[in-house]
Design a protein around this motif. Sequence first.
Motif, PDB file in Angstrom:
ATOM      1  N   PHE A 187     -47.308 -15.358  19.080  1.00 30.41           N
ATOM      2  CA  PHE A 187     -47.806 -14.062  19.562  1.00 30.41           C
ATOM      3  C   PHE A 187     -46.892 -12.927  19.124  1.00 30.41           C
ATOM      4  O   PHE A 187     -47.341 -11.927  18.576  1.00 30.41           O
ATOM      5  N   SER A 188     -45.587 -13.072  19.412  1.00 29.45           N
ATOM      6  CA  SER A 188     -44.644 -12.001  19.118  1.00 29.45           C
ATOM      7  C   SER A 188     -43.231 -12.543  19.273  1.00 29.45           C
ATOM      8  O   SER A 188     -43.008 -13.527  19.975  1.00 29.45           O
ATOM      9  N   ALA A 227     -44.018  -9.423  25.310  1.00 28.25           N
ATOM     10  CA  ALA A 227     -45.278  -9.115  24.620  1.00 28.25           C
ATOM     11  C   ALA A 227     -46.298 -10.269  24.662  1.00 28.25           C
ATOM     12  O   ALA A 227     -47.488 -10.013  24.837  1.00 28.25           O
ATOM     13  N   PRO A 228     -45.863 -11.546  24.530  1.00 29.42           N
ATOM     14  CA  PRO A 228     -46.865 -12.626  24.555  1.00 29.42           C
ATOM     15  C   PRO A 228     -47.662 -12.661  25.860  1.00 29.42           C
ATOM     16  O   PRO A 228     -48.794 -13.129  25.879  1.00 29.42           O
ATOM     17  N   LYS A 234     -48.973 -10.180  27.543  1.00 25.40           N
ATOM     18  CA  LYS A 234     -50.173  -9.349  27.390  1.00 25.40           C
ATOM     19  C   LYS A 234     -51.069  -9.872  26.270  1.00 25.40           C
ATOM     20  O   LYS A 234     -52.281  -9.930  26.412  1.00 25.40           O
ATOM     21  N   LEU A 235     -50.434 -10.253  25.149  1.00 23.72           N
ATOM     22  CA  LEU A 235     -51.216 -10.623  23.968  1.00 23.72           C
ATOM     23  C   LEU A 235     -51.998 -11.918  24.142  1.00 23.72           C
ATOM     24  O   LEU A 235     -52.931 -12.186  23.397  1.00 23.72           O
ATOM     25  N   SER A 236     -51.608 -12.740  25.126  1.00 23.16           N
ATOM     26  CA  SER A 236     -52.196 -14.083  25.196  1.00 23.16           C
ATOM     27  C   SER A 236     -53.292 -14.220  26.242  1.00 23.16           C
ATOM     28  O   SER A 236     -53.898 -15.279  26.355  1.00 23.16           O
ATOM     29  N   GLN A 237     -53.552 -13.164  27.001  1.00 23.03           N
ATOM     30  CA  GLN A 237     -54.438 -13.348  28.145  1.00 23.03           C
ATOM     31  C   GLN A 237     -55.865 -13.746  27.796  1.00 23.03           C
ATOM     32  O   GLN A 237     -56.558 -14.365  28.594  1.00 23.03           O
ATOM     33  N   PRO A 245     -51.926 -14.097  16.948  1.00 19.53           N
ATOM     34  CA  PRO A 245     -51.825 -12.959  16.030  1.00 19.53           C
ATOM     35  C   PRO A 245     -50.790 -13.142  14.921  1.00 19.53           C
ATOM     36  O   PRO A 245     -51.016 -12.709  13.799  1.00 19.53           O
ATOM     37  N   ASP A 246     -49.662 -13.818  15.219  1.00 19.20           N
ATOM     38  CA  ASP A 246     -48.641 -13.938  14.167  1.00 19.20           C
ATOM     39  C   ASP A 246     -49.105 -14.853  13.035  1.00 19.20           C
ATOM     40  O   ASP A 246     -48.729 -14.659  11.888  1.00 19.20           O
ATOM     41  N   GLN A 295     -49.088 -17.906  27.849  1.00 16.32           N
ATOM     42  CA  GLN A 295     -47.756 -17.570  27.315  1.00 16.32           C
ATOM     43  C   GLN A 295     -46.751 -18.698  27.507  1.00 16.32           C
ATOM     44  O   GLN A 295     -45.720 -18.733  26.846  1.00 16.32           O
TER      45      GLN A 295
END
Lengths: 305, 182
Positions: free
Chosen positions: A70-71, A76-77, A79-82, A166-167, A208
């Motif tokens: 994710f990051s 950050a993960p 929020k990005l993983s929800q 995302p990564d 996460q």
Amino acid sequence: MNITPEALFEARRHFLKLGAGALVSSTAISQLLADTLLDMSLTYTPDPNPLKLSPNTFEQITNYVNFYEFSTDKTAPVKLSQKMKTDPWSVGFFGDIKTEQMLRVDELIAKFGLEERIYRFRCVEGWSMVVPWIGFPLYKLLDYLEPNSKAKYVKFTTRHDPALFPDQAKGIFASIPHPYVEGLRMDEARNPLTFIAVGMYGKRLLPQNGAPIRLVVPWKYGFKSIKSLDLIECVESEPLNTWQAIDAKEYGFYANVNPAVDHPRWTQSKERLLGKLTKQATLPFNGYEKEVAGFYAGMDLRKFF
Amino acid sequence: MKALLVLLALLPLGFAYFKLESAIDPIKMLYNITGVGAITLLLLSLVPSTCKRICSLNFLRYRKTIGLLSFAYALLHVSVFIVLDSEFDFITIFEKSLKKPFIYIGAIAFIILLFMALTSFKKLFAKFSKYHKSVYVALALALLHSFWAQKVAGVFEYSVVAVGVGLLGERVWAWKALHVKN
């Protein structure tokens, strides 16, 4: 105007789907029921906690993570993983085992049952936490898979799906090479401490934290405890794990927590327990010396770090 | 105006103070805030002279204040290392930590900033101002230090390097332009 509240609308849709499913087949209906039950708490045998560890809070454990898919940031993960879809999720079992197969996480839970393990967790970066994991020991799974005599190591791979992570979608600009790979020697994998976690604090793992299924190896640095498992393979030779591939001078295959052997860039003798402003001493093998030190008898742990 | 600048630059410290109680990894948070503060302000301290050359706006009177603020953050960063992270264990600091490349690179950068802070006052500045070009060395080392401190460098590390290269590049370009004329 007559607006149906969203929740009611969703409930009605679900009810209609259930009805339609009942007409078609019973597998369809059980699948739909499984979807509804996903957020339910897990049933498990509690850990008697012989080491008297006090777990970190759910808040701390779920808001401070390394999940480079994710990051590289620790928060950050979250929020990005929800939106990550973790059900249904199958894990593939391949290599030198009796029958190569794929099994859903729910099938694994049904097969092996669930227990709690309150473990210390130590990151190579110098922070640590105590986590009440829920899952089953890896040896139960290996007993079921029946590795043959060629299987000397177990190789683990994180799911490779750029739509989820995302990564991974960044291609050559990704922060680390994907997919993430880890490995254990067969005796390490079969140690009763080695654990496959599907939950924590009575609930399913959050994305996460490596949902829906991850490895936990409490006497090794956290990067060995690979997240969001896609593949478990029994193999003949030592797998090249991701961090060793990135920088073999800094990260080895064994990654045993060892206060006497420094990381080339930072000392490892002390650790920051999450939530604390003071530091504490790091224990050899992260406090699990009695159970695992024998595995490495005669090995130079400066060389095999 | 200078007071406002100081106030603005110290805001992150106020934030850190209120966050300390609830921070998940408090030492790491303090490292980050003081480190990011020191590097950001160090880059900002290079902006006034660039600004003067490029857009003829003169902010040179703020340069010393920004530089000293950067030093203040660096000093706090070093204090976190000595007080919280090492807990005054000087044997470990000298025998182990300072041998680690990213730590001694950071320590050298700090010593340069310390020297500049001590010689930034009128009397000494007249004598030592020519040595203040060493800020470029301090910046390069600080950027290397921040890059090296991470397991894998992220957006911040790449961004500050890009800004740093831009600011230093402009200086090289200005210096070249001057020499071509002569």
